[in-house]
Design a protein around this motif. Sequence first.
Motif, PDB file in Angstrom:
ATOM      1  N   ASP A  67       1.077  -1.168   0.061  1.00  0.00           N
ATOM      2  CA  ASP A  67      -0.127  -0.023  -0.445  1.00  0.00           C
ATOM      3  C   ASP A  67       0.811   1.148   0.080  1.00  0.00           C
ATOM      4  OD1 ASP A  67      -2.529  -1.360   0.695  1.00  0.00           O
ATOM      5  OD2 ASP A  67      -1.266  -2.106   1.946  1.00  0.00           O
ATOM      6  N   VAL A  68       1.880   1.308   0.563  1.00  0.00           N
ATOM      7  CA  VAL A  68       3.048   2.739   0.414  1.00  0.00           C
ATOM      8  C   VAL A  68       4.660   1.102   0.245  1.00  0.00           C
ATOM      9  CG1 VAL A  68       4.371   3.954   1.992  1.00  0.00           C
ATOM     10  CG2 VAL A  68       1.970   2.683   2.825  1.00  0.00           C
ATOM     11  N   VAL A  69       5.105   1.986  -0.473  1.00  0.00           N
ATOM     12  CA  VAL A  69       5.997   2.332  -1.108  1.00  0.00           C
ATOM     13  C   VAL A  69       7.376   3.227  -1.248  1.00  0.00           C
ATOM     14  CG1 VAL A  69       7.039   0.906  -3.699  1.00  0.00           C
ATOM     15  CG2 VAL A  69       4.692   0.787  -3.140  1.00  0.00           C
ATOM     16  N   ILE A  70       8.320   2.526  -0.494  1.00  0.00           N
ATOM     17  CA  ILE A  70       9.857   3.325  -0.074  1.00  0.00           C
ATOM     18  C   ILE A  70      10.285   3.205  -1.530  1.00  0.00           C
ATOM     19  CG2 ILE A  70      11.128   4.360   1.831  1.00  0.00           C
ATOM     20  CD1 ILE A  70       8.783   3.551   3.164  1.00  0.00           C
ATOM     21  N   LEU A  71      11.055   3.987  -2.540  1.00  0.00           N
ATOM     22  CA  LEU A  71      11.735   4.758  -3.117  1.00  0.00           C
ATOM     23  C   LEU A  71      13.165   4.115  -2.354  1.00  0.00           C
ATOM     24  CD1 LEU A  71      12.507   3.946  -6.259  1.00  0.00           C
ATOM     25  CD2 LEU A  71      11.691   5.861  -6.396  1.00  0.00           C
ATOM     26  N   ALA A  72      13.738   3.881  -1.921  1.00  0.00           N
ATOM     27  CA  ALA A  72      15.031   3.388  -0.997  1.00  0.00           C
ATOM     28  C   ALA A  72      16.370   3.225  -1.605  1.00  0.00           C
ATOM     29  CB  ALA A  72      14.768   2.652  -0.080  1.00  0.00           C
ATOM     30  N   VAL A  73      16.697   3.350  -3.476  1.00  0.00           N
ATOM     31  CA  VAL A  73      17.516   2.906  -4.163  1.00  0.00           C
ATOM     32  C   VAL A  73      18.550   3.718  -4.395  1.00  0.00           C
ATOM     33  CG1 VAL A  73      16.643   1.154  -5.502  1.00  0.00           C
ATOM     34  CG2 VAL A  73      16.080   3.281  -6.312  1.00  0.00           C
ATOM     35  N   LYS A  74      19.596   4.235  -4.674  1.00  0.00           N
ATOM     36  CA  LYS A  74      20.531   5.124  -5.432  1.00  0.00           C
ATOM     37  C   LYS A  74      20.009   6.390  -6.145  1.00  0.00           C
ATOM     38  CE  LYS A  74      24.942   2.443  -3.979  1.00  0.00           C
ATOM     39  NZ  LYS A  74      24.830   2.951  -2.730  1.00  0.00           N
ATOM     40  N   PRO A  75      19.936   6.819  -6.242  1.00  0.00           N
ATOM     41  CA  PRO A  75      19.539   8.070  -7.342  1.00  0.00           C
ATOM     42  C   PRO A  75      19.542   7.675  -8.851  1.00  0.00           C
ATOM     43  CG  PRO A  75      20.482   9.566  -6.006  1.00  0.00           C
ATOM     44  CD  PRO A  75      20.941   7.887  -5.336  1.00  0.00           C
ATOM     45  N   GLN A  76      21.007   6.929  -8.754  1.00  0.00           N
ATOM     46  CA  GLN A  76      21.194   7.233 -10.592  1.00  0.00           C
ATOM     47  C   GLN A  76      20.369   5.479 -10.606  1.00  0.00           C
ATOM     48  OE1 GLN A  76      23.264   6.642  -8.153  1.00  0.00           O
ATOM     49  NE2 GLN A  76      24.895   5.007  -7.904  1.00  0.00           N
ATOM     50  N   VAL A  77      19.769   4.684 -10.546  1.00  0.00           N
ATOM     51  CA  VAL A  77      18.859   3.600 -10.771  1.00  0.00           C
ATOM     52  C   VAL A  77      18.119   4.109 -10.275  1.00  0.00           C
ATOM     53  CG1 VAL A  77      20.801   2.119 -10.604  1.00  0.00           C
ATOM     54  CG2 VAL A  77      19.350   2.300  -8.733  1.00  0.00           C
ATOM     55  N   VAL A  78      17.145   4.960  -9.787  1.00  0.00           N
ATOM     56  CA  VAL A  78      16.004   5.411 -10.070  1.00  0.00           C
ATOM     57  C   VAL A  78      15.103   5.065 -11.036  1.00  0.00           C
ATOM     58  CG1 VAL A  78      14.472   7.483  -9.994  1.00  0.00           C
ATOM     59  CG2 VAL A  78      15.915   6.846  -7.637  1.00  0.00           C
ATOM     60  N   GLU A  79      15.649   6.209 -12.012  1.00  0.00           N
ATOM     61  CA  GLU A  79      15.378   5.502 -13.491  1.00  0.00           C
ATOM     62  C   GLU A  79      14.937   4.171 -13.729  1.00  0.00           C
ATOM     63  OE1 GLU A  79      14.810   7.234 -18.166  1.00  0.00           O
ATOM     64  OE2 GLU A  79      16.339   8.313 -16.536  1.00  0.00           O
ATOM     65  N   GLU A  80      15.546   4.241 -14.238  1.00  0.00           N
ATOM     66  CA  GLU A  80      15.538   2.079 -14.144  1.00  0.00           C
ATOM     67  C   GLU A  80      14.675   1.794 -13.234  1.00  0.00           C
ATOM     68  OE1 GLU A  80      18.052  -1.871 -13.109  1.00  0.00           O
ATOM     69  OE2 GLU A  80      19.222   0.411 -13.329  1.00  0.00           O
ATOM     70  N   VAL A  81      14.878   1.710 -12.181  1.00  0.00           N
ATOM     71  CA  VAL A  81      13.040   0.919 -11.333  1.00  0.00           C
ATOM     72  C   VAL A  81      11.894   1.464 -11.554  1.00  0.00           C
ATOM     73  CG1 VAL A  81      13.045   1.068  -8.948  1.00  0.00           C
ATOM     74  CG2 VAL A  81      14.955   0.651  -9.759  1.00  0.00           C
ATOM     75  N   LEU A  82      12.124   2.875 -12.460  1.00  0.00           N
ATOM     76  CA  LEU A  82      10.144   3.624 -12.635  1.00  0.00           C
ATOM     77  C   LEU A  82       9.637   3.093 -13.421  1.00  0.00           C
ATOM     78  CD1 LEU A  82      11.134   7.412 -10.716  1.00  0.00           C
ATOM     79  CD2 LEU A  82       8.990   4.900 -10.066  1.00  0.00           C
ATOM     80  N   LYS A  83      10.899   2.485 -14.317  1.00  0.00           N
ATOM     81  CA  LYS A  83      10.985   1.998 -15.683  1.00  0.00           C
ATOM     82  C   LYS A  83       9.994   0.972 -15.631  1.00  0.00           C
ATOM     83  CE  LYS A  83      13.608   5.370 -18.778  1.00  0.00           C
ATOM     84  NZ  LYS A  83      15.056   4.666 -19.990  1.00  0.00           N
ATOM     85  N   GLU A  84      10.832  -0.295 -14.696  1.00  0.00           N
ATOM     86  CA  GLU A  84      10.849  -1.404 -14.415  1.00  0.00           C
ATOM     87  C   GLU A  84       8.663  -1.084 -13.957  1.00  0.00           C
ATOM     88  OE1 GLU A  84      12.226  -5.463 -11.802  1.00  0.00           O
ATOM     89  OE2 GLU A  84      12.943  -3.800 -11.715  1.00  0.00           O
TER      90      GLU A  84
END
Length: 273
Positions: A67-84
Motif C-alpha cells: 500500500d505504501v512503497v518506499i523508493l530506497a535505491v540510489k539516485p542513479q538507478v531511480v529511472e531504471e527502477v521506475l521504468k520497471e
Amino acid sequence: MPLTGLAIGCLGGGAMAQALLTGLIKSGIQARNLYVSDTRHERLDYLSRELGVNGRESNRDLVRESDVVILAVKPQVVEEVLKETGDLFQPRQTLISIAAGITTRFIEKFLPEPVPVIRVMPNTPCLLGCGASALCSGTNAGDRDRERARAIFSAVGRAVEVPEGLMDAVTGLSGSGPAYMYVILEALADAGVRVGLPRDVALLLSAQTMLGAARMVLETSEHPGRLKNMVTTPGGTAIAGVYALEEGGLRVTLMRAVEEATRRSRELSGGLK
C-alpha cells in the motif's frame, strides 16, 4: 495510526531501508506487513532472518503487494527502477522517495495519473532512530499520504514538512549536517587531547556534550542563545571559549558550509526536475 493494517514495502534493501523497517517494527507495525526487495539474495535473506520481514526478489511483486512503497535505491538507478515498476502503481498507493536530489516531478513522469508521491530527505542518524527528515508533496499527494510519510519517518527520528523548493536547503543543512557535526566533534576531542585528556576520554566527553546540548534545545524548546547564556557566567571559562570561537569565525564558517552544500545540491539535481 495512519499505518495500521497497511502493507509497506521498500524498493531496495540498503542501510536506510533497514533503519526504516527496524523503526517501523519498534513503533508497533507487524513484520508480516513489511516487505523489501533487493538484487542481492544474501541481503534479502539477512533482512528476512533478522527482522522477520517479507523478502521479494521481484520489484514488481513488491509494488503489487504494498500500500505504501518506499523508493530506497540510489539516485542513479531511480529511472531504471521506475521504468520497471511505474505502470503498476495505483492512486490508492503512496510512493515515498528517499533518493537524494530526485524531484517529485521527475518521478511522476513514470507513473500513471494520479499516483501520490512524497519526497523525503532523511539523514544517517535515522540508523539509530534519531534522524532528522524533511518531506514534501508531489502534485497528487494529499493529507493521507503526508500522514503516512510523517508516521514512517517519525518512527526513526523527527520529521517536518517543507515546500519542495526548500529541499536543497534541507540537504545542505540536515542532510549534510552530520558531516559538519563530526568535524566539530573531532576537533573538540583533539582539543581535549591537547590540554591533557586521554583520547578516549576526550572523545566520550565531546560526543556526550554534543548530544546533551542538542537534547536541551529539543526538549526545553529554549532558544540556543538563551541556553548558551545560562552556561556563560561573567568572566568565566565558557565565555572565554565562546570569544575564541567568535574570533575564529566559527559561526560564519558553519553558515557558509550550509550555503555551499545547498548550492551543490541544486547543481546535482538540476537535470532531474
